[in-house]
Design a protein around this motif. Structure first.
Motif, mmCIF file in Angstrom:
data_model
loop_
_atom_site.group_PDB
_atom_site.id
_atom_site.type_symbol
_atom_site.label_atom_id
_atom_site.label_comp_id
_atom_site.label_asym_id
_atom_site.label_seq_id
_atom_site.Cartn_x
_atom_site.Cartn_y
_atom_site.Cartn_z
ATOM 1 N N GLU A 115 9.030 13.602 6.763
ATOM 2 C CA GLU A 115 8.250 12.385 6.610
ATOM 3 C C GLU A 115 9.195 11.252 6.219
ATOM 4 O O GLU A 115 10.316 11.494 5.760
ATOM 5 N N PRO A 116 8.769 9.994 6.353
ATOM 6 C CA PRO A 116 9.680 8.866 6.159
ATOM 7 C C PRO A 116 10.196 8.662 4.743
ATOM 8 O O PRO A 116 11.191 7.968 4.541
ATOM 9 N N GLY A 117 9.578 9.274 3.749
ATOM 10 C CA GLY A 117 10.021 9.077 2.378
ATOM 11 C C GLY A 117 11.038 10.100 1.893
ATOM 12 O O GLY A 117 11.444 10.065 0.734
ATOM 13 N N VAL A 118 11.466 11.013 2.768
ATOM 14 C CA VAL A 118 12.442 12.034 2.361
ATOM 15 C C VAL A 118 13.803 11.384 2.171
ATOM 16 O O VAL A 118 14.300 10.698 3.061
ATOM 17 N N ILE A 119 14.395 11.602 1.015
ATOM 18 C CA ILE A 119 15.736 11.075 0.751
ATOM 19 C C ILE A 119 16.767 12.162 1.080
ATOM 20 O O ILE A 119 16.454 13.353 1.090
ATOM 21 N N HIS A 120 17.994 11.724 1.338
ATOM 22 C CA HIS A 120 19.020 12.676 1.779
ATOM 23 C C HIS A 120 19.311 13.753 0.737
ATOM 24 O O HIS A 120 19.608 14.893 1.076
ATOM 25 N N LYS A 121 19.213 13.428 -0.537
ATOM 26 C CA LYS A 121 19.467 14.436 -1.576
ATOM 27 C C LYS A 121 18.422 15.557 -1.528
ATOM 28 O O LYS A 121 18.749 16.735 -1.676
ATOM 29 N N MET A 132 2.862 -6.071 9.533
ATOM 30 C CA MET A 132 3.119 -4.821 8.814
ATOM 31 C C MET A 132 4.620 -4.696 8.577
ATOM 32 O O MET A 132 5.414 -4.949 9.478
ATOM 33 N N VAL A 133 4.995 -4.318 7.370
ATOM 34 C CA VAL A 133 6.403 -4.144 7.020
ATOM 35 C C VAL A 133 6.567 -2.725 6.479
ATOM 36 O O VAL A 133 6.137 -2.432 5.365
ATOM 37 N N PRO A 134 7.175 -1.814 7.255
ATOM 38 C CA PRO A 134 7.359 -0.450 6.763
ATOM 39 C C PRO A 134 8.491 -0.362 5.752
ATOM 40 O O PRO A 134 9.482 -1.078 5.841
ATOM 41 N N LEU A 154 6.220 3.980 2.188
ATOM 42 C CA LEU A 154 6.052 5.357 2.623
ATOM 43 C C LEU A 154 6.823 6.353 1.754
ATOM 44 O O LEU A 154 6.953 7.516 2.103
ATOM 45 N N SER A 155 7.294 5.909 0.597
ATOM 46 C CA SER A 155 8.126 6.751 -0.257
ATOM 47 C C SER A 155 7.388 7.979 -0.785
ATOM 48 O O SER A 155 8.019 8.972 -1.147
ATOM 49 N N VAL A 171 0.856 -1.183 0.000
ATOM 50 C CA VAL A 171 0.000 0.000 0.000
ATOM 51 C C VAL A 171 0.894 1.236 0.000
ATOM 52 O O VAL A 171 2.024 1.191 0.480
ATOM 53 N N TRP A 172 0.398 2.336 -0.548
ATOM 54 C CA TRP A 172 1.157 3.578 -0.651
ATOM 55 C C TRP A 172 0.397 4.703 0.048
ATOM 56 O O TRP A 172 -0.161 5.583 -0.617
ATOM 57 N N PRO A 173 0.373 4.719 1.370
ATOM 58 C CA PRO A 173 -0.307 5.826 2.051
ATOM 59 C C PRO A 173 0.425 7.139 1.787
ATOM 60 O O PRO A 173 1.633 7.149 1.543
#
Length: 96
Positions: free
Chosen positions: A73-79, A30-32, A54-55, A8-10
């Motif tokens: 939020e959890p989908g923020v990438i370092h770049k 559940m697997v985050p 959560l991307s 799922v993509w919340p």
């Protein structure tokens, strides 16, 4: 590799809460999944279940220059974070 039964993509915290409550009630694992940059194998769904991808939750909510903290939020990438920090004198070195 053990894939989940469903992905799922919340896109909001409320959706994550509702999905987590449903999984808990139904006793479904559940697997985050945040951005897929980890090497620890946390996405391996050894008992099946629901993968919370959560991307798409990639907002940078708050930056405090005074205490060098940022809420993301959890989908923020370092770049993306470093692009947001550009010009502030701060830099997030992990993964670069």
């Amino acid at each position: 590799c053990a894939p989940p039964d469903v992905v799922v993509w919340p896109q909001a915290v409320g959706q994550v809460q509702e999905l987590a409550a449903l999984c808990h009630r139904c006793r479904v694992p559940m697997v985050p999944f945040g951005t897929g940059t980890g090497l620890e194998g946390g996405v391996n769904a050894v008992q099946g279940g629901v993968c919370f991808d959560l991307s798409r939750m990639d907002a940078i909510a708050e930056l405090s220059l005074e205490d060098f903290s940022v809420t993301v939020e959890p989908g923020v990438i370092h770049k993306a974070l470093n692009k947001h920090l550009r010009g502030t004198g701060l830099w997030f070195p992990v993964g670069t």
